[in-house]
Design a protein around this motif. Structure first.
Motif, PDB file in Angstrom:
ATOM      1  N   PRO A   8      41.417  46.397  37.231  1.00 35.61           N
ATOM      2  CA  PRO A   8      42.036  45.804  38.430  1.00 35.61           C
ATOM      3  C   PRO A   8      42.917  44.609  38.052  1.00 35.61           C
ATOM      4  CG  PRO A   8      39.706  45.218  38.299  1.00 35.61           C
ATOM      5  CD  PRO A   8      39.958  46.183  37.189  1.00 35.61           C
ATOM      6  N   ARG A   9      43.877  44.321  38.920  1.00 35.36           N
ATOM      7  CA  ARG A   9      44.839  43.246  38.649  1.00 35.36           C
ATOM      8  C   ARG A   9      44.637  42.072  39.607  1.00 35.36           C
ATOM      9  NH1 ARG A   9      49.114  44.988  35.460  1.00 35.36           N
ATOM     10  NH2 ARG A   9      48.956  47.194  34.945  1.00 35.36           N
ATOM     11  N   GLY A  10      45.038  40.897  39.140  1.00 34.04           N
ATOM     12  CA  GLY A  10      45.024  39.714  39.987  1.00 34.04           C
ATOM     13  C   GLY A  10      46.265  39.656  40.860  1.00 34.04           C
ATOM     14  N   ALA A  11      46.390  38.540  41.614  1.00 37.98           N
ATOM     15  CA  ALA A  11      47.471  38.423  42.591  1.00 37.98           C
ATOM     16  C   ALA A  11      48.845  38.514  41.933  1.00 37.98           C
ATOM     17  CB  ALA A  11      47.344  37.101  43.338  1.00 37.98           C
ATOM     18  N   LEU A  12      48.960  38.038  40.696  1.00 34.57           N
ATOM     19  CA  LEU A  12      50.261  38.044  40.030  1.00 34.57           C
ATOM     20  C   LEU A  12      50.457  39.280  39.153  1.00 34.57           C
ATOM     21  CD1 LEU A  12      50.527  34.261  39.118  1.00 34.57           C
ATOM     22  CD2 LEU A  12      51.808  35.506  40.872  1.00 34.57           C
ATOM     23  N   GLY A  13      49.534  40.224  39.268  1.00 33.61           N
ATOM     24  CA  GLY A  13      49.732  41.469  38.541  1.00 33.61           C
ATOM     25  C   GLY A  13      49.171  41.455  37.129  1.00 33.61           C
ATOM     26  N   GLY A  14      48.473  40.397  36.762  1.00 37.80           N
ATOM     27  CA  GLY A  14      47.833  40.376  35.437  1.00 37.80           C
ATOM     28  C   GLY A  14      46.519  41.133  35.473  1.00 37.80           C
ATOM     29  N   LEU A  15      46.109  41.689  34.335  1.00 41.37           N
ATOM     30  CA  LEU A  15      44.855  42.435  34.281  1.00 41.37           C
ATOM     31  C   LEU A  15      43.676  41.463  34.309  1.00 41.37           C
ATOM     32  CD1 LEU A  15      45.805  45.111  31.595  1.00 41.37           C
ATOM     33  CD2 LEU A  15      45.773  45.355  34.089  1.00 41.37           C
ATOM     34  N   ASP A  16      42.653  41.808  35.077  1.00 42.07           N
ATOM     35  CA  ASP A  16      41.450  40.991  35.201  1.00 42.07           C
ATOM     36  C   ASP A  16      40.490  41.346  34.063  1.00 42.07           C
ATOM     37  OD1 ASP A  16      39.125  39.740  35.833  1.00 42.07           O
ATOM     38  OD2 ASP A  16      39.014  40.494  37.898  1.00 42.07           O
ATOM     39  N   HIS A  17      40.538  40.556  32.996  1.00 41.17           N
ATOM     40  CA  HIS A  17      39.754  40.890  31.801  1.00 41.17           C
ATOM     41  C   HIS A  17      38.250  40.867  32.052  1.00 41.17           C
ATOM     42  CE1 HIS A  17      43.158  40.091  28.651  1.00 41.17           C
ATOM     43  NE2 HIS A  17      43.483  40.970  29.574  1.00 41.17           N
ATOM     44  N   ALA A  18      37.806  40.127  33.079  1.00 38.26           N
ATOM     45  CA  ALA A  18      36.374  40.092  33.385  1.00 38.26           C
ATOM     46  C   ALA A  18      35.905  41.420  33.987  1.00 38.26           C
ATOM     47  CB  ALA A  18      36.066  38.946  34.351  1.00 38.26           C
ATOM     48  N   ARG A  19      36.844  42.200  34.459  1.00 33.86           N
ATOM     49  CA  ARG A  19      36.482  43.495  35.056  1.00 33.86           C
ATOM     50  C   ARG A  19      37.210  44.620  34.323  1.00 33.86           C
ATOM     51  NH1 ARG A  19      38.166  42.519  40.863  1.00 33.86           N
ATOM     52  NH2 ARG A  19      37.135  44.492  41.353  1.00 33.86           N
ATOM     53  N   TRP A  20      37.270  44.468  33.028  1.00 33.35           N
ATOM     54  CA  TRP A  20      38.001  45.362  32.136  1.00 33.35           C
ATOM     55  C   TRP A  20      37.539  46.818  32.290  1.00 33.35           C
ATOM     56  CZ3 TRP A  20      42.377  45.184  29.825  1.00 33.35           C
ATOM     57  CH2 TRP A  20      42.657  45.948  28.678  1.00 33.35           C
ATOM     58  N   LEU A  21      38.483  47.692  32.601  1.00 33.53           N
ATOM     59  CA  LEU A  21      38.255  49.149  32.677  1.00 33.53           C
ATOM     60  C   LEU A  21      37.299  49.562  33.797  1.00 33.53           C
ATOM     61  CD1 LEU A  21      38.143  50.173  28.882  1.00 33.53           C
ATOM     62  CD2 LEU A  21      40.112  50.044  30.432  1.00 33.53           C
ATOM     63  N   SER A  22      37.092  48.658  34.778  1.00 31.26           N
ATOM     64  CA  SER A  22      36.106  48.968  35.817  1.00 31.26           C
ATOM     65  C   SER A  22      36.718  49.702  37.011  1.00 31.26           C
ATOM     66  CB  SER A  22      35.429  47.679  36.281  1.00 31.26           C
ATOM     67  OG  SER A  22      36.363  46.837  36.943  1.00 31.26           O
ATOM     68  N   GLY A  23      37.922  50.196  36.852  1.00 36.29           N
ATOM     69  CA  GLY A  23      38.528  50.976  37.928  1.00 36.29           C
ATOM     70  C   GLY A  23      39.418  50.121  38.811  1.00 36.29           C
ATOM     71  N   ALA A  24      40.367  50.763  39.473  1.00 41.82           N
ATOM     72  CA  ALA A  24      41.344  50.027  40.274  1.00 41.82           C
ATOM     73  C   ALA A  24      41.953  50.976  41.295  1.00 41.82           C
ATOM     74  CB  ALA A  24      42.439  49.465  39.361  1.00 41.82           C
ATOM     75  N   PRO A  25      42.555  50.392  42.345  1.00 42.76           N
ATOM     76  CA  PRO A  25      43.239  51.268  43.297  1.00 42.76           C
ATOM     77  C   PRO A  25      44.370  52.010  42.593  1.00 42.76           C
ATOM     78  CG  PRO A  25      43.176  48.977  44.082  1.00 42.76           C
ATOM     79  CD  PRO A  25      42.704  48.975  42.659  1.00 42.76           C
ATOM     80  N   ASN A  26      44.605  53.250  42.972  1.00 37.41           N
ATOM     81  CA  ASN A  26      45.731  53.993  42.414  1.00 37.41           C
ATOM     82  C   ASN A  26      47.024  53.422  42.999  1.00 37.41           C
ATOM     83  OD1 ASN A  26      47.711  55.920  41.766  1.00 37.41           O
ATOM     84  ND2 ASN A  26      46.148  57.523  41.660  1.00 37.41           N
ATOM     85  N   PRO A  27      47.958  52.987  42.140  1.00 35.32           N
ATOM     86  CA  PRO A  27      49.205  52.416  42.675  1.00 35.32           C
ATOM     87  C   PRO A  27      49.966  53.387  43.574  1.00 35.32           C
ATOM     88  CG  PRO A  27      49.116  52.242  40.261  1.00 35.32           C
ATOM     89  CD  PRO A  27      47.941  53.059  40.680  1.00 35.32           C
TER      90      PRO A  27
END
Lengths: 157, 295
Positions: free
Chosen positions: B207-226
């Motif tokens: 998942p990404r933060g507000a500025l589009g950076g990857l959230d390393h604390a939640r690495w590879l834990s899934g994200a909304p499909n763009p």
């Protein structure tokens, strides 16, 4: 017979004729159910072959050949009747068949043919030996995957 | 009064100057680009692992053995729509660029003229790649068919249209270290290199933060499909309970343990990873088992 009843009867008759005229092999909901069953049936037979390919199940030439025969028959009959308009992911809640299937039916049919070819190649290979079976799995996976890539809605998870 | 105004002007100038410095493109050091010439054969494997073709072939084009990297695929994001450019070896692509210029684009997100590229190009991953792998990659790229297709401009509205701002994004998000730290097995270490530096799994699966950076604390834990449909799955051990051999087999053939198959973008990823040696796919599987589970 009153006029109302006569009219009602005529309307029923017309509806019946209309129903006949637009009759499809399956109504959309049924078409969706049938094709899901068909996909699962293909998956089950690929599972027999894949279990051997991965070394989880001991290779048996007769079982592998039988599974591949059935798979080839199933793949060759894919989709003759069940890609019914009105059964896409936009029409039915459970359907993952993207509407683009019906916009690109020619390419879609070509993809189905490619799967059928991969299944035929597996039919040739499966009974030969384990190495031949393993070699045919990649093309089979591509046959399934190429179509899913373009025409299947992503899993909601 | 005049003194105060002058002071404010000076402060503004200073802030502007600091901003100018903070947002400046940071080109690839010459030493990284220099080295033995690239080997196109090895580069073909790096190219497959890095997934270049999945984004840079034309829309609906097949990758095949010698992909035409004509560009044109659209990538929708909250910041705008990015269009993959032509990176084939032609005048419209990167044919006239030096090896160092291509490596600077891939590993630093800096164009030959010194402008920032948007991080739709996953240079935050490629920055971690072995420079020799990148030289091999460039050598392979030069063997591919040329395309004369024109690269199309991105559709990115203000304020993200100001490329200079990407410099700040890079300061926040470019990090040379590995996301999964600590002692890993030899296989998992190789898998980490492939997954974090080349295959950039995190770009979709994190998942990404507000500025589009990857959230390393939640690495590879899934994200909304763009694309807006469905979710990209959690592939940490919390979300993926497949065995290592199941994962490796999936990356080779696309078959899940119950013999469904990969779909959407992942089918293309699999078709490229299938070209790698079996031990590299096993390495990715070993790495995925070493990723901290995220519930």
């Amino acid at each position: 017979m009153t006029r109302t009843i006569r009219l009602a009867l005529a309307a029923t008759g017309l509806a019946a004729i209309a129903g006949l005229a637009s009759a499809q092999a399956f109504d959309p909901t049924r078409a969706h159910e049938v094709r899901v069953s068909h996909m699962k049936l293909m998956g089950a037979h690929i599972g027999i072959l894949g279990g051997m390919a991965k070394g989880e199940v001991e290779y048996d030439a007769d079982t592998a050949a039988a599974a591949a025969d059935t798979l080839a028959a199933l793949a060759a009959t894919a989709g003759n009747l069940y890609w019914v308009e009105g059964s896409s992911s936009a029409d039915l809640e459970d359907s993952r068949a993207l509407p683009v299937i019906w916009e690109k039916m020619e390419d879609f049919n070509a993809q189905e043919d490619a799967l059928s070819k991969a299944a035929m190649a597996m039919k040739q290979a499966a009974g030969t030996d384990l190495a031949a079976l393993q070699g045919a799995m990649g093309a089979l996976g591509k046959g399934c995957g190429d179509c899913h890539e373009t025409y299947r809605k992503p899993d909601e998870e | 009064m005049i003194g105060r105004a002058l002071g404010a002007a000076a402060a503004l100038l200073l802030a502007g100057g600091a901003g100018w410095v903070l947002t400046a493109p940071d080109p690839l050091p010459d030493a990284l680009a220099a080295g033995p010439p690239g080997d196109p054969g090895r580069g073909a494997l790096v190219f497959a692992a890095a997934g270049c073709a999945s984004c840079h072939v034309a829309p609906e084009a097949e990758i095949g053995e010698a992909p035409v990297l004509a560009g044109g695929r659209a990538f929708v994001s909250p910041f705008g729509t990015f269009l993959a450019p032509n990176i084939s070896p032609s005048p419209q692509g990167v044919g006239d660029w030096s090896d160092a210029e291509i490596m600077g684009a891939v590993m630093r997100g800096v164009s030959p003229s010194g402008a920032h590229y948007y991080p739709a190009l996953p240079y935050a991953a490629y920055a971690k790649a072995d420079p020799q792998d990148m030289r091999d990659l460039v050598a392979h790229l030069r063997t591919l068919p040329p395309s004369s297709a024109r690269s199309l401009p991105h559709d990115v509205p203000f304020p993200f249209s100001i490329r200079r701002g990407i410099g700040l994004w890079k300061r926040l998000n470019l990090d040379e270290g590995w996301v999964v730290a600590g002692d890993l097995s030899k296989a998992a270490t190789r898998g980490r290199y492939i997954a974090e530096a080349l295959s950039h799994c995190g770009e979709c699966h994190t998942p990404r933060g507000a500025l589009g950076g990857l959230d390393h604390a939640r690495w590879l834990s899934g994200a909304p499909n763009p694309s807006g449909e469905g979710r990209i799955p959690d592939i940490t051990p919390a979300g993926l309970d497949w065995s290592e051999s199941d994962i490796a087999y999936y990356l080779e053939t696309g078959f899940t343990p119950d013999f469904d198959t990969a779909g959407a973008e992942m089918a293309m990823v699999v078709s490229e990873l299938a070209k790698l040696p079996a031990e590299d796919r096993a390495a990715i599987a070993a790495y995925l088992k070493s990723v901290p589970p995220v519930e």
